[in-house]
Design a protein around this motif. Structure first.
Motif, mmCIF file in Angstrom:
data_model
loop_
_atom_site.group_PDB
_atom_site.id
_atom_site.type_symbol
_atom_site.label_atom_id
_atom_site.label_comp_id
_atom_site.label_asym_id
_atom_site.label_seq_id
_atom_site.Cartn_x
_atom_site.Cartn_y
_atom_site.Cartn_z
ATOM 1 N N ALA A 171 0.984 -1.459 -0.249
ATOM 2 C CA ALA A 171 -0.103 0.174 0.207
ATOM 3 C C ALA A 171 0.870 1.219 0.037
ATOM 4 O O ALA A 171 0.756 2.592 -0.589
ATOM 5 C CB ALA A 171 -0.685 0.299 0.911
ATOM 6 N N LEU A 172 2.093 1.435 0.542
ATOM 7 C CA LEU A 172 2.611 2.371 0.552
ATOM 8 C C LEU A 172 3.000 2.675 -0.464
ATOM 9 O O LEU A 172 3.470 3.793 -0.929
ATOM 10 C CB LEU A 172 3.935 2.553 1.710
ATOM 11 C CG LEU A 172 5.461 2.778 1.749
ATOM 12 C CD1 LEU A 172 5.017 4.259 2.679
ATOM 13 C CD2 LEU A 172 6.694 2.259 2.962
ATOM 14 N N LEU A 173 3.706 1.961 -1.927
ATOM 15 C CA LEU A 173 4.261 1.625 -3.436
ATOM 16 C C LEU A 173 3.077 2.869 -3.676
ATOM 17 O O LEU A 173 3.657 3.310 -4.168
ATOM 18 C CB LEU A 173 4.725 0.373 -3.642
ATOM 19 C CG LEU A 173 5.712 -0.252 -2.533
ATOM 20 C CD1 LEU A 173 6.489 -1.439 -2.964
ATOM 21 C CD2 LEU A 173 7.072 0.665 -3.101
ATOM 22 N N LEU A 174 2.106 1.529 -3.051
ATOM 23 C CA LEU A 174 1.005 2.143 -4.339
ATOM 24 C C LEU A 174 0.202 3.531 -4.072
ATOM 25 O O LEU A 174 -0.007 4.725 -4.858
ATOM 26 C CB LEU A 174 -0.373 1.516 -4.467
ATOM 27 C CG LEU A 174 -0.051 -0.186 -4.641
ATOM 28 C CD1 LEU A 174 -1.125 -0.822 -4.590
ATOM 29 C CD2 LEU A 174 0.120 0.008 -6.306
ATOM 30 N N ILE A 175 0.641 3.957 -3.055
ATOM 31 C CA ILE A 175 0.096 5.569 -2.552
ATOM 32 C C ILE A 175 1.298 6.420 -3.187
ATOM 33 O O ILE A 175 0.544 8.115 -3.569
ATOM 34 C CB ILE A 175 0.326 5.386 -0.824
ATOM 35 C CG1 ILE A 175 -1.576 5.166 -0.504
ATOM 36 C CG2 ILE A 175 -0.351 6.736 -0.320
ATOM 37 C CD1 ILE A 175 -2.573 5.276 -0.507
ATOM 38 N N THR A 176 2.211 5.977 -2.811
ATOM 39 C CA THR A 176 3.353 7.038 -3.746
ATOM 40 C C THR A 176 3.270 6.760 -4.940
ATOM 41 O O THR A 176 3.525 8.160 -5.514
ATOM 42 C CB THR A 176 4.874 6.072 -3.235
ATOM 43 O OG1 THR A 176 4.988 5.775 -1.526
ATOM 44 C CG2 THR A 176 5.852 7.191 -3.293
ATOM 45 N N TYR A 177 2.521 5.770 -5.743
ATOM 46 C CA TYR A 177 3.138 6.363 -7.505
ATOM 47 C C TYR A 177 1.943 6.740 -7.217
ATOM 48 O O TYR A 177 1.642 7.896 -8.267
ATOM 49 C CB TYR A 177 2.748 4.828 -7.551
ATOM 50 C CG TYR A 177 2.306 4.903 -9.749
ATOM 51 C CD1 TYR A 177 3.441 5.246 -10.489
ATOM 52 C CD2 TYR A 177 1.282 4.504 -9.893
ATOM 53 C CE1 TYR A 177 3.403 4.665 -11.126
ATOM 54 C CE2 TYR A 177 1.309 5.152 -10.609
ATOM 55 C CZ TYR A 177 2.385 4.952 -11.785
ATOM 56 O OH TYR A 177 2.043 4.822 -13.438
ATOM 57 N N ALA A 178 0.521 7.278 -6.584
ATOM 58 C CA ALA A 178 -0.375 7.949 -6.738
ATOM 59 C C ALA A 178 -0.380 9.363 -6.495
ATOM 60 O O ALA A 178 -0.246 10.251 -7.271
ATOM 61 C CB ALA A 178 -1.812 7.399 -5.854
ATOM 62 N N ALA B 273 -0.428 12.273 -9.653
ATOM 63 C CA ALA B 273 -1.438 13.300 -9.391
ATOM 64 C C ALA B 273 -0.227 14.369 -9.369
ATOM 65 O O ALA B 273 -0.749 15.266 -9.955
ATOM 66 C CB ALA B 273 -1.687 13.600 -8.135
ATOM 67 N N ALA B 274 0.802 14.690 -8.829
ATOM 68 C CA ALA B 274 1.623 15.252 -9.158
ATOM 69 C C ALA B 274 1.937 15.638 -10.770
ATOM 70 O O ALA B 274 2.278 17.237 -10.759
ATOM 71 C CB ALA B 274 3.139 15.362 -8.822
ATOM 72 N N PHE B 275 2.258 14.809 -11.450
ATOM 73 C CA PHE B 275 2.204 14.822 -12.995
ATOM 74 C C PHE B 275 1.625 15.620 -13.561
ATOM 75 O O PHE B 275 1.993 15.911 -14.106
ATOM 76 C CB PHE B 275 2.958 13.655 -13.367
ATOM 77 C CG PHE B 275 4.958 13.366 -13.205
ATOM 78 C CD1 PHE B 275 5.622 14.201 -13.957
ATOM 79 C CD2 PHE B 275 5.100 12.255 -12.113
ATOM 80 C CE1 PHE B 275 6.662 13.801 -13.501
ATOM 81 C CE2 PHE B 275 6.359 12.142 -11.942
ATOM 82 C CZ PHE B 275 7.578 12.713 -12.549
ATOM 83 N N TYR B 276 0.511 15.441 -12.700
ATOM 84 C CA TYR B 276 -0.632 15.761 -13.598
ATOM 85 C C TYR B 276 -0.732 17.206 -13.418
ATOM 86 O O TYR B 276 -0.828 17.955 -14.501
ATOM 87 C CB TYR B 276 -1.879 15.032 -12.698
ATOM 88 C CG TYR B 276 -2.963 15.182 -13.515
ATOM 89 C CD1 TYR B 276 -3.521 14.841 -15.003
ATOM 90 C CD2 TYR B 276 -4.290 16.984 -12.627
ATOM 91 C CE1 TYR B 276 -4.851 15.335 -15.890
ATOM 92 C CE2 TYR B 276 -5.840 17.125 -13.498
ATOM 93 C CZ TYR B 276 -6.215 16.426 -14.616
ATOM 94 O OH TYR B 276 -7.592 17.455 -15.300
ATOM 95 N N PHE B 277 -0.322 17.703 -12.432
ATOM 96 C CA PHE B 277 -0.758 18.933 -12.460
ATOM 97 C C PHE B 277 0.047 19.931 -12.376
ATOM 98 O O PHE B 277 0.305 20.960 -12.280
ATOM 99 C CB PHE B 277 -1.239 18.875 -10.450
ATOM 100 C CG PHE B 277 -2.542 19.052 -10.484
ATOM 101 C CD1 PHE B 277 -3.514 19.808 -10.508
ATOM 102 C CD2 PHE B 277 -2.543 17.638 -9.755
ATOM 103 C CE1 PHE B 277 -5.015 19.317 -10.537
ATOM 104 C CE2 PHE B 277 -4.041 17.436 -9.084
ATOM 105 C CZ PHE B 277 -5.136 18.167 -9.689
ATOM 106 N N HIS B 278 2.085 19.648 -12.583
ATOM 107 C CA HIS B 278 2.658 19.920 -13.381
ATOM 108 C C HIS B 278 2.675 20.269 -14.364
ATOM 109 O O HIS B 278 2.299 20.233 -14.977
ATOM 110 C CB HIS B 278 4.109 18.102 -13.535
ATOM 111 C CG HIS B 278 5.117 19.411 -13.370
ATOM 112 N ND1 HIS B 278 6.337 20.266 -14.184
ATOM 113 C CD2 HIS B 278 5.613 19.194 -12.551
ATOM 114 C CE1 HIS B 278 7.364 20.643 -13.320
ATOM 115 N NE2 HIS B 278 7.435 20.284 -13.003
#
Length: 361
Positions: free
Chosen positions: A344-351, A355-360
Motif C-alpha cells: 500500500a505504501l508503494l501504491l500510495i507513493t505512485y498515486a 497526481a504531481a505529474f498531472y498538475f505539473h
C-alpha cells in the motif's frame, strides 16, 4: 488456454481496428486509446514466445534472449517516437516506466500477495544486488542534471557527449550483470524449489517439446506488428495530448508506461498471489533495471545516430520521481520480507507522484 490467454487473444482484434481507425481519420484520442490497447496483447505474445524460446535453447542463451527482448515493447515505442522527434516524451517514458515498475507493479504485487498471506519472503541477496544497481542508475540520471545546474553557458554538445559515454558504461555494467547472474553467481538467482509446483514442472517439460520455429515466427510477427501499431500510436500522440489537455510530461511518465507495461504488472501480481515473491520481484525490479541499464543507453546511442538530441539530461522533477521510487523500494525490499502495508505504501507513493505529474505545468 488460461483465462488471461483467452483475453489477450481476443484483444488482438484491436490491432486491425487501430489501422482502420487511423485510415478513417477518427478522433486522435480514439486512435490513441485503440492503438494503446492493441499494444497490450502484442507485448504479451512477445514476452510469452521469448520465454518459450528461452526454455528450448537453454539457460545461457535463453537468459540473454530474455534480457534483450524483455522490454522490447518499450524499446520499439521509444524508437518510433524518437524518429518522430518526440524526444521529451521518450525521456519521460523511460523514467515513467522505471517508476511504474518499482511502485505500481511491485506495489500491486506486494499488496495483493499480502492480502492472501500474512508475510511473504524473497531472496534478500538478489534484492540487495538489484538495489545497488538501481542506485548506480540513479547516479547516472542525477549527474547530467547536476552538471547542467552547476555550469553556466553550458553547450548542449557537452551533455550529449557525456550521455554517450555514460550510456556505454551502463551497457558495460549491464553485460557484467548478465555474466554475474548467468555464469559466475547463477546459484544466487536459482528459484527455490517451492517456487515451482508439480504442474508447472510439467508445463516446463511440455515447453521443451514446443516447436522452436513456431515461437520464433510468433516473435517476429508480433514484433513487426508492434512497430506498425507504435507508428499509429505515436502519430496520434501529439494531437491526443492537445485534445485531452495533458502535458507531454504526464503522457510520457504515466500513460505510455501503462500501455507498454500492463502485462508485466498483471504478471507480477499473479505471481505474488501464488506466494511466488521471487518471481514477482524479478519481474518488477528486473524490468526497471533493464530499462535503466539497457533500453535507455540504447536509445541515447540510437538518438545520436538518428540525429535526434537524445541525452540523459532529464527534467529535474522526473529525476526526483525516480529517486523517490528507488529509495522507497530499496528501503522495503532489502530485508527479503514483505506485507500488504508495504505494498500500500508503494501504491500510495505512485498515486502521489501521478497526481504531481498531472498538475505539473
Amino acid at each position: 488456454m488460461t483465462t488471461k490467454d483467452k483475453i489477450l487473444l481476443y484483444m488482438l482484434v484491436f490491432v486491425p481496428i487501430s489501422f482502420i481507425a487511423e485510415w478513417l481519420h477518427l478522433h486522435p484520442v480514439i486512435v490513441f486509446v485503440i492503438s494503446g490497447l492493441a499494444i497490450i496483447p502484442l507485448a504479451a505474445w512477445i514476452a510469452n514466445s521469448t520465454e518459450e524460446i528461452a526454455t528450448v535453447v537453454g539457460p545461457s542463451l535463453g537468459g540473454l534472449l530474455n534480457a534483450t527482448f524483455g522490454n522490447a515493447t518499450e524499446m520499439i515505442i521509444s524508437i518510433v517516437a524518437l524518429r518522430a522527434g518526440l524526444v521529451e516524451v521518450v525521456k519521460a517514458s523511460i523514467t515513467g516506466t522505471i517508476v511504474a515498475n518499482l511502485l505500481l507493479a511491485l506495489g500491486a504485487a506486494i499488496f495483493l500477495g499480502g492480502l492472501r498471506f500474512k508475510e511473504q519472503s524473497f531472496q534478500p541477496k538478489v534484492a540487495r544486488i538489484n538495489a545497488s544497481s538501481l542506485n548506480l542508475a540513479l547516479v547516472v540520471l542525477l549527474t547530467p542534471t547536476a552538471i547542467d545546474f552547476t555550469s553556466k553557458g553550458l553547450q548542449a554538445t557537452t551533455i550529449n557527449n557525456f550521455s554517450a559515454v555514460a550510456a556505454i558504461l551502463l551497457l558495460v555494467f549491464y553485460l557484467l550483470m548478465l555474466l554475474f547472474s548467468m555464469k559466475t553467481h547463477k546459484d544466487i538467482y536459482e528459484l527455490r524449489a517451492t517456487e515451482l509446483d508439480e504442474s508447472e514442472q510439467a508445463d516446463k517439460s511440455h515447453q521443451h517439446a514446443t516447436s522452436l520455429w513456431k515461437n520464433v515466427a510468433i516473435l517476429l510477427i508480433c514484433t513487426i506488428a508492434l512497430v506498425f501499431v507504435s507508428d499509429v500510436l505515436v502519430a496520434s500522440l501529439e494531437k491526443a495530448i492537445t485534445t485531452l489537455g495533458f502535458t507531454s510530461l504526464f503522457t510520457g511518465v504515466i500513460l505510455i508506461p501503462l500501455f507498454g507495461g500492463a502485462v508485466e504488472y498483471i504478471t507480477a501480481a499473479t505471481f505474488a498471489m501464488k506466494n511466488k515473491m521471487d518471481l514477482a520481484v524479478a519481474v518488477a525490479m528486473g524490468s526497471s533495471l533493464q530499462i535503466a541499464m539497457f533500453v535507455a543507453p540504447i536509445l541515447v546511442l540510437a538518438g545520436q545516430l538518428m540525429g535526434q538530441p537524445m541525452n540523459l539530461d532529464f527534467n529535474p522533477f522526473e529525476v526526483l520521481a525516480v529517486a523517490i521510487a528507488v529509495l522507497i523500494t530499496n528501503s522495503i525490499s532489502t530485508d527479503g520480507n514483505s506485507n500488504w502495508l508495504e505494498g500500500a505504501l508503494l501504491l500510495i507513493t505512485y498515486a502521489v507522484l501521478g497526481a504531481a505529474f498531472y498538475f505539473h505545468p
